[in-house]
Design a protein around this motif. Structure first.
Motif, PDB file in Angstrom:
ATOM      1  N   ASP A  14       0.822  -1.207   0.000  1.00  0.00           N
ATOM      2  CA  ASP A  14       0.000   0.000   0.000  1.00  0.00           C
ATOM      3  C   ASP A  14       0.856   1.258   0.000  1.00  0.00           C
ATOM      4  O   ASP A  14       0.517   2.263  -0.635  1.00  0.00           O
ATOM      5  CB  ASP A  14      -0.930   0.003   1.208  1.00  0.00           C
ATOM      6  N   VAL A  15       1.971   1.207   0.724  1.00  0.00           N
ATOM      7  CA  VAL A  15       2.902   2.340   0.709  1.00  0.00           C
ATOM      8  C   VAL A  15       3.447   2.526  -0.701  1.00  0.00           C
ATOM      9  O   VAL A  15       3.517   3.647  -1.230  1.00  0.00           O
ATOM     10  CB  VAL A  15       4.053   2.120   1.709  1.00  0.00           C
ATOM     11  N   PHE A  16       3.835   1.413  -1.322  1.00  0.00           N
ATOM     12  CA  PHE A  16       4.338   1.465  -2.699  1.00  0.00           C
ATOM     13  C   PHE A  16       3.310   2.091  -3.626  1.00  0.00           C
ATOM     14  O   PHE A  16       3.633   2.986  -4.421  1.00  0.00           O
ATOM     15  CB  PHE A  16       4.691   0.057  -3.179  1.00  0.00           C
ATOM     16  N   GLU A  17       2.060   1.622  -3.556  1.00  0.00           N
ATOM     17  CA  GLU A  17       1.018   2.105  -4.456  1.00  0.00           C
ATOM     18  C   GLU A  17       0.770   3.599  -4.266  1.00  0.00           C
ATOM     19  O   GLU A  17       0.579   4.335  -5.233  1.00  0.00           O
ATOM     20  CB  GLU A  17      -0.279   1.329  -4.232  1.00  0.00           C
ATOM     21  N   GLN A  18       0.767   4.050  -3.023  1.00  0.00           N
ATOM     22  CA  GLN A  18       0.488   5.456  -2.765  1.00  0.00           C
ATOM     23  C   GLN A  18       1.590   6.359  -3.319  1.00  0.00           C
ATOM     24  O   GLN A  18       1.314   7.362  -3.975  1.00  0.00           O
ATOM     25  CB  GLN A  18       0.316   5.691  -1.255  1.00  0.00           C
ATOM     26  N   ILE A  19       2.843   5.983  -3.069  1.00  0.00           N
ATOM     27  CA  ILE A  19       3.951   6.809  -3.567  1.00  0.00           C
ATOM     28  C   ILE A  19       4.055   6.709  -5.086  1.00  0.00           C
ATOM     29  O   ILE A  19       4.292   7.715  -5.772  1.00  0.00           O
ATOM     30  CB  ILE A  19       5.276   6.397  -2.899  1.00  0.00           C
ATOM     31  N   ALA A  20       3.854   5.499  -5.637  1.00  0.00           N
ATOM     32  CA  ALA A  20       3.914   5.333  -7.091  1.00  0.00           C
ATOM     33  C   ALA A  20       2.866   6.206  -7.774  1.00  0.00           C
ATOM     34  O   ALA A  20       3.136   6.831  -8.812  1.00  0.00           O
ATOM     35  CB  ALA A  20       3.707   3.865  -7.467  1.00  0.00           C
ATOM     36  N   ALA A  21       1.665   6.254  -7.201  1.00  0.00           N
ATOM     37  CA  ALA A  21       0.605   7.075  -7.788  1.00  0.00           C
ATOM     38  C   ALA A  21       0.988   8.551  -7.776  1.00  0.00           C
ATOM     39  O   ALA A  21       0.707   9.294  -8.730  1.00  0.00           O
ATOM     40  CB  ALA A  21      -0.698   6.864  -7.020  1.00  0.00           C
TER      41      ALA A  21
END
Length: 249
Positions: A14-21
């Motif tokens: 979820d951390v990855f997805e948020q920063i990637a977005a």
């Protein structure tokens, strides 16, 4: 930057997805720096190991640069990332990005004829005594024609699109090109979530069973130039219609 606390089970994901977005959406500009691991962990409400794992994934995806003892820097994904970011770029929520869609369509129109040409060339090479297995080739060609039969028998445009993707998967097997295979896999991953949205415009292409039969016949006959031209004739009209639709959006 207002960070949203992560509450789902896959914390680092979820951390990855948020920063990637944020990176892919432009909210985090290339050259800017992220807060420290400790600051991110506090802002997101997660542990530092979860943040560290997410940053490693972001670095592997070419979205950030992580150097020990230095701030984590946002990269220009257009220069550093790979095709795996295409699905995230194409769909922002439920909205298709027209510029990304156009580039995928252009790549599809460019690559399709070449893949068909390579497939036909391999067929010809095997039949002239190449190293490949003639039995395996015959099986692959049977699967190709079976897929065309299934496509012709299907009436639902969405299902036809899925069968058409399977058709191209068999063409790629015949082409035996790892580079085109990997490119196709990423383009397909970007394309599949948009199948329903594209169905009205794609119906003319995936409903054109005769064009698929022509292409399959050219590959089976081992005629590279004819296969490339058949692929171009199959893909061109829908690609042009989609690009016009995107330009008018």
């Amino acid at each position: 930057m207002a960070w949203t606390p992560v509450v789902k089970r896959s914390v680092s994901g979820d951390v990855f997805e948020q920063i990637a977005a944020e990176v892919l959406g432009g909210e985090l500009a290339a050259g800017s720096t992220l807060p420290s691991e400790r600051q991110l962990a506090e802002a997101l409400g997660v542990s530092r190991p979860a943040v560290r794992e997410a940053l490693q994934r972001l670095a592997a995806a070419g979205l950030v640069s992580v150097r020990q003892g230095e701030a984590t820097t946002v990269l220009d994904y257009r220069r550093s990332a790979g095709l795996e970011v295409l699905p995230r770029l194409l769909l922002r929520g439920d909205t298709i990005d027209p510029a990304v869609a156009r580039s995928i369509l252009e790549a599809r129109l460019h690559n399709g004829p070449k893949i068909a040409e390579l497939a036909a060339a391999r067929v010809r090479r095997v039949r002239s005594g190449g190293d490949d297995s003639a039995t395996a080739l015959a099986t692959e060609l049977d699967l190709l024609h079976d897929t065309v039969d299934a496509l012709v028998a299907e009436a639902d445009p969405l299902t036809q699109q899925r069968i058409a993707l399977e058709f191209w998967d068999h063409v790629l097997e015949l082409a035996d090109s790892i580079a085109f295979r990997l490119m196709y896999s990423m383009l397909r991953a970007a394309y599949e979530p948009a199948l329903a949205a594209l169905a009205p415009i794609m119906s003319a292409e995936v409903g054109n069973g005769g064009a698929y039969r022509d292409l399959a016949a050219a590959i089976t006959a081992g005629e590279p130039e004819r296969a490339a031209e058949s692929a171009r004739a199959l893909l061109g009209p829908a690609t042009t219609a989609l690009i016009h639709a995107l330009d008018g959006a």
